[in-house]
Design a protein around this motif. Structure first.
Motif, PDB file in Angstrom:
ATOM      1  N   PHE A 155     -12.524   1.284   5.152  1.00  0.00           N
ATOM      2  CA  PHE A 155     -11.243   1.058   4.489  1.00  0.00           C
ATOM      3  C   PHE A 155     -10.925   2.280   3.649  1.00  0.00           C
ATOM      4  O   PHE A 155     -11.804   3.047   3.269  1.00  0.00           O
ATOM      5  N   GLU A 156      -9.656   2.406   3.318  1.00  0.00           N
ATOM      6  CA  GLU A 156      -9.229   3.447   2.390  1.00  0.00           C
ATOM      7  C   GLU A 156      -9.335   2.906   0.961  1.00  0.00           C
ATOM      8  O   GLU A 156      -9.491   1.709   0.743  1.00  0.00           O
ATOM      9  N   GLU A 199      -7.172  -0.099   0.009  1.00  0.00           N
ATOM     10  CA  GLU A 199      -7.618  -1.369   0.597  1.00  0.00           C
ATOM     11  C   GLU A 199      -8.773  -1.962  -0.210  1.00  0.00           C
ATOM     12  O   GLU A 199      -8.806  -3.168  -0.467  1.00  0.00           O
ATOM     13  N   HIS A 200      -9.722  -1.110  -0.594  1.00  0.00           N
ATOM     14  CA  HIS A 200     -10.843  -1.590  -1.415  1.00  0.00           C
ATOM     15  C   HIS A 200     -10.337  -2.134  -2.749  1.00  0.00           C
ATOM     16  O   HIS A 200     -10.771  -3.187  -3.198  1.00  0.00           O
ATOM     17  N   ALA A 215      -7.432  -3.424  -3.411  1.00  0.00           N
ATOM     18  CA  ALA A 215      -6.773  -4.705  -3.159  1.00  0.00           C
ATOM     19  C   ALA A 215      -7.796  -5.810  -2.929  1.00  0.00           C
ATOM     20  O   ALA A 215      -7.664  -6.920  -3.467  1.00  0.00           O
ATOM     21  N   HIS A 216      -8.829  -5.532  -2.173  1.00  0.00           N
ATOM     22  CA  HIS A 216      -9.872  -6.541  -1.916  1.00  0.00           C
ATOM     23  C   HIS A 216     -10.594  -6.923  -3.201  1.00  0.00           C
ATOM     24  O   HIS A 216     -10.859  -8.110  -3.438  1.00  0.00           O
ATOM     25  N   ASN A 234      -8.742  -9.395  -5.132  1.00  0.00           N
ATOM     26  CA  ASN A 234      -8.403 -10.616  -4.405  1.00  0.00           C
ATOM     27  C   ASN A 234      -9.562 -11.615  -4.529  1.00  0.00           C
ATOM     28  O   ASN A 234     -10.682 -11.303  -4.122  1.00  0.00           O
ATOM     29  N   TRP A 266     -12.129 -12.257  -1.647  1.00  0.00           N
ATOM     30  CA  TRP A 266     -13.119 -11.247  -1.259  1.00  0.00           C
ATOM     31  C   TRP A 266     -14.245 -11.178  -2.284  1.00  0.00           C
ATOM     32  O   TRP A 266     -14.024 -11.370  -3.476  1.00  0.00           O
ATOM     33  N   CYS A 277     -15.468 -11.925   3.011  1.00  0.00           N
ATOM     34  CA  CYS A 277     -14.120 -12.446   2.800  1.00  0.00           C
ATOM     35  C   CYS A 277     -14.042 -13.885   3.313  1.00  0.00           C
ATOM     36  O   CYS A 277     -14.762 -14.278   4.217  1.00  0.00           O
TER      37      CYS A 277
END
Length: 160
Positions: A33-34, A37-38, A40-41, A44, A47, A61
């Motif tokens: 992932f970029e 993305e990390h 955001a996870h 969240n 995750w 996840c």
């Protein structure tokens, strides 16, 4: 390795996470992932990133799955083939089944990744089938994904 060494990752760990997933060979077998993305996870609640700074990490996840199915999306070690996976995976399993209400922990691994297949089988994951040509690489080539899972009662029986 101490059980206390496994911890939940934070945004400060993103450089370690990205460096680990960019180790040789992981792009084809694990993916990456970029930074965004990390981030955001990590923000969240569905995750969970667990890591051991010296050995590796697990990205999970599906914490909110109503049926208790959690996906081990990525499992990576900092140095393959020296036992880090065998030391880290049982701690991840213990965390998942002790700290969450997960009933079934499942994963995909890339067909042909025999090291991953051996590791997961060693810790009780059962083969469930093949998702034919379900993955696609950046160059457009497709590959099969092997489905595995371990259930809470299976983990508990192995742990006893």
């Amino acid at each position: 390795m101490s059980a206390l060494a496994l911890r939940r990752a934070t945004e400060a760990d993103i450089p370690f996470i990205m460096a680990t997933e960019r180790k040789p060979g992981y792009r084809k077998t694990v993916g990456q992932f970029e930074d965004a993305e990390h981030r955001a996870h990590l923000g969240n609640p569905d995750w969970l990133y667990l890591l051991h700074e010296g050995m590796g990490l697990a990205l999970l996840c599906g914490l909110g799955n109503r049926d208790g199915n959690l996906c081990l999306r990525r499992f990576m070690v900092t140095e393959p083939s020296i036992g880090h996976g065998s030391a880290l995976l049982p701690q991840v399993l213990d965390h998942v089944f002790v700290q969450t209400s997960t009933h079934r922990l499942w994963l995909h691994h890339v067909e042909g990744n025999e090291a991953a297949a051996r590791l997961y089988a060693k810790f009780g994951f059962q083969h469930e089938g093949v998702d034919r040509q379900a993955g696609v690489r950046a160059d457009g080539t497709r590959f099969n994904l092997i489905n595995l899972s371990i259930l809470r009662p299976e983990w508990a029986a192995r742990r006893a």
